[in-house]
Motif scaffolding. Sequence first.
Motif, PDB file in Angstrom:
ATOM      1  N   ALA A   1      -0.243   1.098  16.633  1.00 59.49           N
ATOM      2  CA  ALA A   1       0.592   2.206  17.108  1.00 59.49           C
ATOM      3  C   ALA A   1       1.980   2.133  16.485  1.00 59.49           C
ATOM      4  O   ALA A   1       2.554   3.150  16.076  1.00 59.49           O
ATOM      5  CB  ALA A   1       0.697   2.156  18.634  1.00 59.49           C
ATOM      6  N   LYS A   2       2.526   0.921  16.375  1.00 53.87           N
ATOM      7  CA  LYS A   2       3.848   0.759  15.764  1.00 53.87           C
ATOM      8  C   LYS A   2       3.800   1.199  14.302  1.00 53.87           C
ATOM      9  O   LYS A   2       4.671   1.936  13.833  1.00 53.87           O
ATOM     10  CB  LYS A   2       4.281  -0.700  15.893  1.00 53.87           C
ATOM     11  N   ASP A   3       2.778   0.733  13.570  1.00 58.14           N
ATOM     12  CA  ASP A   3       2.679   1.092  12.150  1.00 58.14           C
ATOM     13  C   ASP A   3       2.537   2.598  11.962  1.00 58.14           C
ATOM     14  O   ASP A   3       3.158   3.190  11.078  1.00 58.14           O
ATOM     15  CB  ASP A   3       1.487   0.381  11.499  1.00 58.14           C
TER      16      ASP A   3
ATOM     17  N   TYR B   1       2.625   0.150   2.005  1.00 62.49           N
ATOM     18  CA  TYR B   1       3.832   0.260   2.834  1.00 62.49           C
ATOM     19  C   TYR B   1       3.765  -0.684   4.008  1.00 62.49           C
ATOM     20  O   TYR B   1       4.752  -1.272   4.418  1.00 62.49           O
ATOM     21  CB  TYR B   1       4.020   1.699   3.330  1.00 62.49           C
ATOM     22  N   SER B   2       2.569  -0.813   4.563  1.00 61.78           N
ATOM     23  CA  SER B   2       2.464  -1.606   5.767  1.00 61.78           C
ATOM     24  C   SER B   2       2.561  -3.103   5.481  1.00 61.78           C
ATOM     25  O   SER B   2       3.149  -3.838   6.258  1.00 61.78           O
ATOM     26  CB  SER B   2       1.203  -1.173   6.501  1.00 61.78           C
ATOM     27  N   PHE B   3       2.029  -3.555   4.352  1.00 59.41           N
ATOM     28  CA  PHE B   3       2.103  -4.996   4.072  1.00 59.41           C
ATOM     29  C   PHE B   3       3.306  -5.375   3.205  1.00 59.41           C
ATOM     30  O   PHE B   3       4.139  -6.179   3.624  1.00 59.41           O
ATOM     31  CB  PHE B   3       0.797  -5.480   3.438  1.00 59.41           C
ATOM     32  N   VAL B   4       3.422  -4.773   2.006  1.00 60.81           N
ATOM     33  CA  VAL B   4       4.595  -5.084   1.185  1.00 60.81           C
ATOM     34  C   VAL B   4       5.855  -4.605   1.887  1.00 60.81           C
ATOM     35  O   VAL B   4       6.894  -5.246   1.848  1.00 60.81           O
ATOM     36  CB  VAL B   4       4.484  -4.453  -0.219  1.00 60.81           C
TER      37      VAL B   4
ATOM     38  N   SER C   1      -4.579  -3.253   9.599  1.00 61.45           N
ATOM     39  CA  SER C   1      -5.637  -2.603   8.827  1.00 61.45           C
ATOM     40  C   SER C   1      -6.030  -1.271   9.460  1.00 61.45           C
ATOM     41  O   SER C   1      -6.177  -0.266   8.769  1.00 61.45           O
ATOM     42  CB  SER C   1      -6.865  -3.509   8.745  1.00 61.45           C
ATOM     43  N   LEU C   2      -6.163  -1.285  10.797  1.00 65.99           N
ATOM     44  CA  LEU C   2      -6.523  -0.040  11.485  1.00 65.99           C
ATOM     45  C   LEU C   2      -5.482   1.052  11.233  1.00 65.99           C
ATOM     46  O   LEU C   2      -5.815   2.228  11.084  1.00 65.99           O
ATOM     47  CB  LEU C   2      -6.647  -0.280  12.991  1.00 65.99           C
ATOM     48  N   ALA C   3      -4.213   0.619  11.167  1.00 64.23           N
ATOM     49  CA  ALA C   3      -3.152   1.601  10.944  1.00 64.23           C
ATOM     50  C   ALA C   3      -3.324   2.304   9.605  1.00 64.23           C
ATOM     51  O   ALA C   3      -2.908   3.446   9.435  1.00 64.23           O
ATOM     52  CB  ALA C   3      -1.786   0.922  11.009  1.00 64.23           C
ATOM     53  N   ALA C   4      -3.934   1.627   8.639  1.00 61.10           N
ATOM     54  CA  ALA C   4      -4.190   2.282   7.350  1.00 61.10           C
ATOM     55  C   ALA C   4      -5.511   3.042   7.397  1.00 61.10           C
ATOM     56  O   ALA C   4      -5.633   4.145   6.864  1.00 61.10           O
ATOM     57  CB  ALA C   4      -4.212   1.242   6.234  1.00 61.10           C
ATOM     58  N   ILE C   5      -6.504   2.456   8.064  1.00 65.06           N
ATOM     59  CA  ILE C   5      -7.841   3.053   8.061  1.00 65.06           C
ATOM     60  C   ILE C   5      -7.868   4.370   8.848  1.00 65.06           C
ATOM     61  O   ILE C   5      -8.452   5.361   8.392  1.00 65.06           O
ATOM     62  CB  ILE C   5      -8.870   2.054   8.648  1.00 65.06           C
TER      63      ILE C   5
END
Lengths: 250, 309
Positions: free
Chosen positions: A11-13, A87-90, A116-120
Motif C-alpha cells: 500500500a505504501k509503494d 523505482y521501488s527497489f533502486v 513485488s506485489l506493488a509492482a505486479i
Amino acid sequence: MRLWKSWIVTAKDLAVFKKNRYVLYSLIALPVIMGVVLPVIFVFALQSEAAQATHAQLLAGAGQLGDMISTYMILIPAVLPSIIASYSFVGEKIERSLEPLLATPTTDGELLLGKSLAAIIPCMGVTYLAAAISLTIFDVWSFSALGLFLLPNVYWILAMGVISPLACIMSVEANVIVSSRMSDIRAAQQVGSLIVLPLIILVISTATGAAGSNVLLALGVSAALAIADVALFYLAKATFQREEILTKWK
Amino acid sequence: MIDTENLSRKFGNLTAVDNVTLHVDEGEVFGFLGPNGAGKTTTVRMLCCLISKTSGKAQIGDFTVDTEADCLKIRKLIGILPENVGLYDSLSAYRNLDFYGKLYEVPDDRRKENIERLLKLLGIWERREDLVGTFSKGTKQKIAIARALIHDPQVLFLDEPTANLDPEAAKTVRDFVLELKKEKRTIFLNTHNLDEAERLCDRIGILKTRLIAVDSPKNLERSLYSRKTILHLETVTEAVSTVVKNLGFVKSMRVSENKLILDMDNPERDNPELVRLVVSAGGNIQYVTELKSTLEDVYLKLIREAAPK
Ligand SMILES: Nc1ncnc2c1ncn2[C@@H]1O[C@H](COP(=O)(O)OP(=O)(O)OP(=O)(O)O)[C@@H](O)[C@H]1O
Ligand SMILES: [Mg+2]
C-alpha cells in the motif's frame, strides 16, 4: 509469512507510485499503445484488404491477427515491471530508506513480497484492462466482418491467464536482482527490460502466421517461464536479505 | 539492557569491530564516541539485527541477536535513527509515520495518539500533511526521530542524531534526547560531538575498532591527568614559591608569569590550607581556579595512543 505485513508495504509503494508522474505515464502509455492504437491500426489494415479476399482468406487473416494482438498484450506485463519495480527497489536504495525499513519487525520475505506485489498489481491491472479493450475492438470488427467472435480463443486464454502473470513475475524478480547491482534507475530499467527478449519468439511466430502452432508454442513458453520464475525467485530471495542489502548492495 | 561480549565484525580482511565487550544499563544514556570508520555504525547495525556478527555475543534485554525469532522481538523492542534518515519524500510526514507505526504493529488508536503526541512535541504537527520532500534537513531529522519512537521502544539507537544540523536544530534534538532520558529509556548514542556526549550521556565508550575506554564523562576527564590548581598572584615572590614547593600535598609546581600551576591529588581538601599558607607568606591572591582536562583532551589522547592495527 504474514500477508497483512506485506500488504502494508504494498500500500505504501502504491501511494508512492501515485505521486510519481513517470510511473503513471508508463502505466498509461504502454497499454494505450498496445491495447488501443495497435489493434485499431491492424484491424483497419485487414479491413482494407477485405474486399479482395475470399471468406477463407479473411478468416485466416483474422485468426492470425487475433493471436498477434494477444501476443502484444503479453509484452505489457513483461516490460512495465522493469519501469515500476526499478523505482521501488533502486528508488528506495537512492532514498536510503531501506535501512529503517529493514529495522522493523518484518521478515525479508514479507518485505520482498510486499514490494513485488506493488509492482505486479498495477502492471497486471493495466494489462487486463488493455486486454479487455483490444479484445472488444477486435471482436466488434470480427463480428461485423465475419459474423463471429474470434476472441477469446485458447491462445488468448493461455496468453492472458498463464503467460502474462508468469512474465510479470519474471520481470519483477529480474528487477530485484538487477537493482542490487545498480544505483541508477534508468540503467536498471534498460537491463531489466532485456527480459522481454525471450518473448520475441512469440511475436515472430504469431506474425509469421504458422497459426496452428501458436498454442503449442505458448505451452512451451509457459513451461519455460515457470521454470525461470522459480529459479529467479530463489536468486531474488537470496539477493533481498538484510545482510546483503546493507553490506553488498552498491 | 544491552550486553555484548567480544563482539566482532569483519568485512573480508578488514576488522571493523574487534572484541567489543560492553554493558548498558536500563535507563542509561550511553555515548559511543570514535573517529570516522571506528565501527560505531557497524556495532549498532549488529545490535539491531541488521547485519550479522562475525563472532562474539550480543544481547538486548532477554533476547540474543542470533536467531531470527529473537531478532523479530528485538526489532520490536528497539527504535533506530539510522545515519541516513531515509524517509519517503513523496509522502506526507503523517503518512511516513503511519506506515512505520503499522509495520511496528502499533494498534490503530495508539498509533494515531503517538503520531500526534510526537509531532506536537517536535513542533511539526501543523505541517503533518506536507510532503517530507519539502522539509529542511533538521525537520526531516526530527521526523526520523519520531519514527524511531512510534512504537514506544524501550531501547533507542541514535546514529549521529545531530550531524549536519544547524546549532538551533541540533539543540532541539539534544533537548529532546534529554526529555527521553527522563522517561527512563535506554539510549545508545553514536556521535562525533564531544560536547554533546558530555552533556547527554551517563557513560561514554570510546571506540576505535576496539573499545578503548568506558566510563562516565567526569571520570574519563579525571582519569588521565591528575588535577591541577592554578593560583593567580599579584606577583610570585620567592617566599611564596618556597612555602608552596615544600608542601607535602603539592606533587609538583610550575611558575608561569604570575601564576602557580600546582599538581595535587585532592584539591578540595588541601586548597583551603594552601590559600591560608600563601596568604600568611605575604602572597596577594587574585584567583584560585581549577585546570581541567576536557573530554576532548582525553579523547584525543586515547585515540592517538590506540595502536594502529
Ligand atoms: N559493507 C561494508 N563493506 C566493507 N567495509 C565496510 C562496510 N561497512 C563498513 N565497512 C568498514 O568498516 C569500518 C567501520 O565502519 P562504520 O561505518 O561502522 O564506522 P563509523 O564509526 O560509523 O564511522 P562514521 O563516523 O564515519 O559513521 C570502516 O572502515 C568501513 O569502511
Ligand atoms: Mg557511522
